[in-house]
Every structure is written in C-alpha cells, then in structure tokens.
Design a protein around this motif. Structure first.
Motif, mmCIF file in Angstrom:
data_model
loop_
_atom_site.group_PDB
_atom_site.id
_atom_site.type_symbol
_atom_site.label_atom_id
_atom_site.label_comp_id
_atom_site.label_asym_id
_atom_site.label_seq_id
_atom_site.Cartn_x
_atom_site.Cartn_y
_atom_site.Cartn_z
ATOM 1 N N UNK A 199 -1.761 6.775 -13.102
ATOM 2 C CA UNK A 199 -1.720 6.196 -11.744
ATOM 3 C C UNK A 199 -0.664 6.856 -10.866
ATOM 4 N N UNK A 200 0.464 7.239 -11.459
ATOM 5 C CA UNK A 200 1.520 7.868 -10.658
ATOM 6 C C UNK A 200 1.084 9.237 -10.146
ATOM 7 N N UNK B 152 -2.858 -1.249 1.784
ATOM 8 C CA UNK B 152 -2.795 -2.701 1.903
ATOM 9 C C UNK B 152 -1.449 -3.228 1.445
ATOM 10 N N UNK B 153 -1.059 -4.381 1.976
ATOM 11 C CA UNK B 153 0.138 -5.031 1.451
ATOM 12 C C UNK B 153 -0.259 -6.096 0.430
ATOM 13 N N UNK B 154 -1.476 -6.645 0.568
ATOM 14 C CA UNK B 154 -1.937 -7.685 -0.347
ATOM 15 C C UNK B 154 -3.197 -7.183 -1.040
ATOM 16 N N UNK B 155 -3.286 -7.444 -2.353
ATOM 17 C CA UNK B 155 -4.464 -6.982 -3.098
ATOM 18 C C UNK B 155 -5.706 -7.724 -2.634
ATOM 19 N N UNK B 156 -6.802 -7.008 -2.625
ATOM 20 C CA UNK B 156 -8.095 -7.586 -2.274
ATOM 21 C C UNK B 156 -8.551 -8.530 -3.387
ATOM 22 N N UNK B 157 -9.306 -9.544 -3.034
ATOM 23 C CA UNK B 157 -9.886 -10.423 -4.043
ATOM 24 C C UNK B 157 -11.299 -9.963 -4.338
ATOM 25 N N UNK C 3 -5.910 1.211 -3.407
ATOM 26 C CA UNK C 3 -5.748 0.233 -2.318
ATOM 27 C C UNK C 3 -4.285 0.025 -1.918
ATOM 28 N N UNK C 4 -3.356 0.248 -2.858
ATOM 29 C CA UNK C 4 -1.951 -0.045 -2.563
ATOM 30 C C UNK C 4 -1.364 0.852 -1.471
#
Lengths: 251, 275
Positions: free
Chosen positions: B177-178, B258-263, B254-255
């Motif tokens: 991921x990094x 976005x500041x908040x993860x999607x549901x 997404x990070x």
C-alpha cells in the motif's frame, strides 16, 4: 530470580567503537510507570530497540515474565514520536493494525477498538483517514493501536515530543487516565524532566559516552497526579536532583 | 445541499474542462483547414474525418476490437511482469544489480527492430503484438515499484516487526500500500504507451486485417479523411485505456481524496457489528 515483568541482565550494545549501551541491569515491576530521561546519545533508544527485539545485544539477556526474549520480537507494544499511522487505513483500522499484521481482526477486536475510541474522545472519527486528524489526535490513535497489541509492556519513545506544550500537557493527563484504566506496564522515554516526574512512579536517568544508567529515583508524588503537583516542593526537589545529574555542576 | 453543489462543481470541472479543450482542438483544426485553404487530400476537415469513421464503422469495429484486445492483454501481461520484477529486484539487491542493466538495454532496442524476430518466433498472430505492448509497459512499472519499495518508511516496517508481523504480512499490509502512488504512476505511463505499442505491432507484424494496416491502406489511396479518422480512433482507444487505469486508481486509493471512508453496501454487516 526476579518477579519483575521486565528484567534486563547486563545488556550491552556497541556500534563499532561507540559504546551505545554499557552493561545495564534493570527490573521493571508489573503495573508500574517508569520514565527514562537523558540527553541524546545516552543509549535510551538503543535500550528500547534491544527490549523490543529490533537489535540483538552484544551481551546480556532480556527477560519478560522470566522468559528469555533476547533478540526476538512480538512481545511488546511500541510507539514512537512519529505516529506511524498508515494513511490508507481508517482510524478504526489503524487501531486494530497489530491484529491485522499478526492474525485476523475479529468482530470483538473491532468492538474493542470502537469502545476505546469512543471512551477516549475519538468516537466521531472512526471512519476518518488519519490525514483528517490533528497531531494530538493522531498520537491518541497511535497509543490506542499500541494498547490493542494486548501486550503487558508498552514502550513509548518520546511519544509527545513533536506536540506543542499545551497539547502535550493534555496528552499527559490523557495518558495517565488511559494507563490507569488499562493496567499496563509503561516504559517511557523523554528528554522532558517535568514530563518524566509528572507521569512516572520511577525516573531513571541515563548519561552518554558511554550510554549508561546513572540514577534511579522513586517518585514520592501520590496518584492521581494533578497539575498542582507540578509546583509542589517534592516535585521541585526531584526535578533539581535530576537536572543536576543531566547538566552537571553548571546547573 | 451545499455539499451536493460542491460535488457538482467538482464534476463539472473534472469532466467539463477536458471536454472543452477537446472541442477547442477541433475548432482550431477547422479554422486552420478552412482559413489556410488546405486541400482535403492534405488535411480533411474534422467533420470529414469523423464521417470517414462513422460511415465505415462496420468495417472498423472488428479491427478496433483487435487493437483493444492486443492493448489490454499486453498491458496486463506487462504490468504483472513489471510488478513482479520490481518486487524481486527491490528485495534482492544482488538481482537488482544484475538485471537492471538488461532492462535498460531492453528499452534501448527500437521496437520496430524487435518486430521482425518476434514474427519469426511467434508468427502473424496476436502474440507478437502482446509481446511488444508488454515490452513497453513493464519498464515504467518496474522502475516505479523498485523506487516505491525502497522508500517505504523504515520505522513503519520496524513497527510491524516489533508487533511480530511476518515478512509476508509486512509486505502486503505495509510495503505494497505504501507503494501505491509510484505503482500507479508506472501503470499510467504504461497505459499511455500501450496503444502505441499495439499499433507498432500491427504495422510490423500483421498479416492483413488490423487498424494500422487499414490506415496504411487509406493512406496509399490518398483517403486522407480515413487516415485522420483512424488516428482519432486510435487516440480514443489510448485515452479510454488511460482513463480506465485512472479510474482504478481513484477507486483503489480513496484516502488520497477523502477524509472519511466510504460505506460499501457489502460491508454494512461489519459496520453495524457492535450497535
């Protein structure tokens, strides 16, 4: 033999000709909060890395609950000044990171992470990514991640070193509250003498060239700790002794 | 309400402006051709080029599908190979020293020169085109993966180690991921070149029916409108493929936005676990 949670027996480490840590023996009692203060180069981070198992000592043994863990990892919680939250995981998933790295994150782990985050003021941010958090909040998440390792011994290496004075004071009070609830043993590195006395039961002073323990003070302050204690005579007296050791006759 | 308006504004900017710039290119093209009285066998008007495509669509479509197939297969093979090589070379420094010069060498070979031996080995099938596309695509992926993996925060890797994580877990949970940002950079570079590779492959290793040969045929008949039209089709394939890779990147990281993860609907059970 000893009934201490952590016992170091003549642990030593050199890098080439530099003695980072001369033979050191220490006993850390279960449930205690022990601070280590000292200038840079005194071997405190080397000591931590040896305890955590990142470095193998040249000599000596690290015993955890009387079990020899020298040079192995996976037996302590560990936290640095850098929060090391992963940006691609939410707050909740960062808190449960240790389980994701070593086993499976269960529904119970998630519930525990959420309970903890709600109890310590981060309930609103469970689904946020770390980039949305302030420095103090990030360190709280990092500490909860450390707690979620479920290790009895937590090594905290200047965890609040990068925070501003106001936030740091808030974080110290917060940490004491969490520590009381969580019933863990904490070994806490800092260069801030006030911080070490405010937090710890015991303050160990280290000195460089070669890195070694030069003093080990029992802290007379009662618990719970309050901000008023920062100006009590006992506090000032202990601070004076430690400052004298750190800065020699010049202070 | 305000959030919706802001989202709409963002969409308008992200989609509207590129469309506007495309329209501007067409307008400029029209103005130049008309303004300088360019003969239609030198350069057609945009309308003529578009008509040349739409009127021959039944002939073009199977050729377009062929080019898309070569592009996609070649890209997938090249990206997978590039990723694998990047990981191996980042992890084994001895191999990095040994293989890196060969990889650079491989990119110095003119692709055209590669086509002839490939046809000898693989024949006039889809295979030589896939090899050429993969040949172009793997390199930026490998270079970026090596770069990304060697810049992962050592403290983060050590933290995982202290927690008792295996190397395998550390690799998949931390290092990969990094590395996502450079990895996708490599994939995007590869995506832009992939269609070019497929067209070169079709030119150099084609037995008859391909988009590249269709264009060559139109060229020798002085059917300039069809030449330009085919170029537009090739470009459209390239842009679509690039946009698809960008879409995957947006979905997979997404990070970054976005500041908040999607549901996600399929994760609802998890989210409700302790309520």
């Amino acid at each position: 033999m000893t009934d201490a949670l952590l016992a170091l027996r003549e642990v030593a480490k050199s890098f080439g000709d530099t003695v980072a840590l001369s033979p050191t023996t220490l006993d850390i009692a279960e449930g205690s909060f022990v601070a280590i203060v000292g200038p840079s180069g005194c071997g405190k981070s080397t000591l931590f890395n040896v305890i955590a198992g990142l470095l193998a000592p040249d000599a000596g043994a690290v015993l955890l609950s009387q079990r020899d863990v020298t040079g192995t990892t996976g037996h302590v919680g560990y936290m640095l000044q850098k929060d090391l939250l992963v940006p691609w995981r939410t707050v909740e998933d960062n808190i449960t990171m240790a389980k994701r790295l070593t086993g499976r994150v269960t529904t119970e782990d998630r519930s525990e992470a959420r309970r903890m985050a709600r109890a310590y003021g981060l309930g609103e941010f469970l689904r946020h990514y770390p980039s949305a958090l302030s420095g103090g909040m990030r360190q709280r998440v990092a500490f909860m991640r450390t707690l979620m390792t479920h290790q009895r011994l937590l090594l905290l290496d200047e965890p609040f070193g990068a925070l501003d004075a106001q936030t740091r004071l808030e974080m110290q009070q917060w940490l004491l509250q969490v520590w009381r609830d969580a019933e863990r043993t904490v070994l806490f590195i800092t260069h801030d003498v006030d911080e070490s006395i405010f937090l710890a039961d015991r303050v160990i002073v280290m000195s460089p060239r070669p890195g070694r323990v030069v003093a080990d003070f029992a802290n007379p302050l009662a618990r719970p700790r309050t901000l008023e204690m920062l100006t009590e005579p006992d506090f000032i007296a202990l601070k004076g002794q430690i400052m004298h050791l750190l800065h020699g006759g010049a202070a | 309400m305000r959030a919706t308006r802001r989202r709409l504004g963002l969409v308008a900017r992200n989609v509207g402006i590129p469309i506007l710039s495309l329209v501007l290119v067409l307008v400029l093209w029209q103005l130049i051709v008309v303004g300088f009285h360019v003969a239609s066998y030198v350069a057609p008007r945009p309308r003529a080029a578009i008509d040349a495509v739409t009127q021959n669509w039944s002939v073009l479509w199977p050729l377009v599908l062929g080019t898309i197939r070569e592009t996609v297969y070649g890209f997938v093979v090249g990206a997978a190979l590039g990723f694998f090589l990047g990981v191996i070379m980042a992890k084994v420094s001895f191999l990095q020293g040994l293989v890196y010069p060969v990889l650079v060498l491989s990119q110095a070979i003119p692709i055209i020169a590669l086509a002839a031996p490939l046809v000898l080995i693989l024949g006039f099938s889809t295979a030589p085109k896939i090899v050429i596309v993969a040949w172009i695509v793997f390199f930026p992926v490998t270079v970026n993966v090596i770069d990304g993996l060697s810049h992962v925060d050592r403290d983060l890797v050590n933290l995982a180690k202290v927690y008792g994580a295996s190397r395998w877990r550390t690799f998949w949970q931390i290092e990969i991921p990094a590395t996502s940002t450079p990895l996708f950079s490599g994939l995007k570079i590869g995506a832009t070149y992939a269609v070019t590779g497929a067209i070169i492959g079709e030119l150099a290793a084609s037995d008859g029916s391909s988009l590249a040969l269709y264009q060559e045929h139109a060229n020798s008949n002085l059917n300039t409108a069809a030449v330009y039209g085919t170029t537009m089709v090739m470009t459209a394939i390239g842009i679509s493929w690039f946009l698809l890779v960008v879409g995957v990147e947006v979905f997979a990281t997404p990070w970054r936005r976005r500041t908040v993860a999607r549901r996600w609907p399929w994760r609802r059970g998890r989210d409700l676990a302790d309520r």
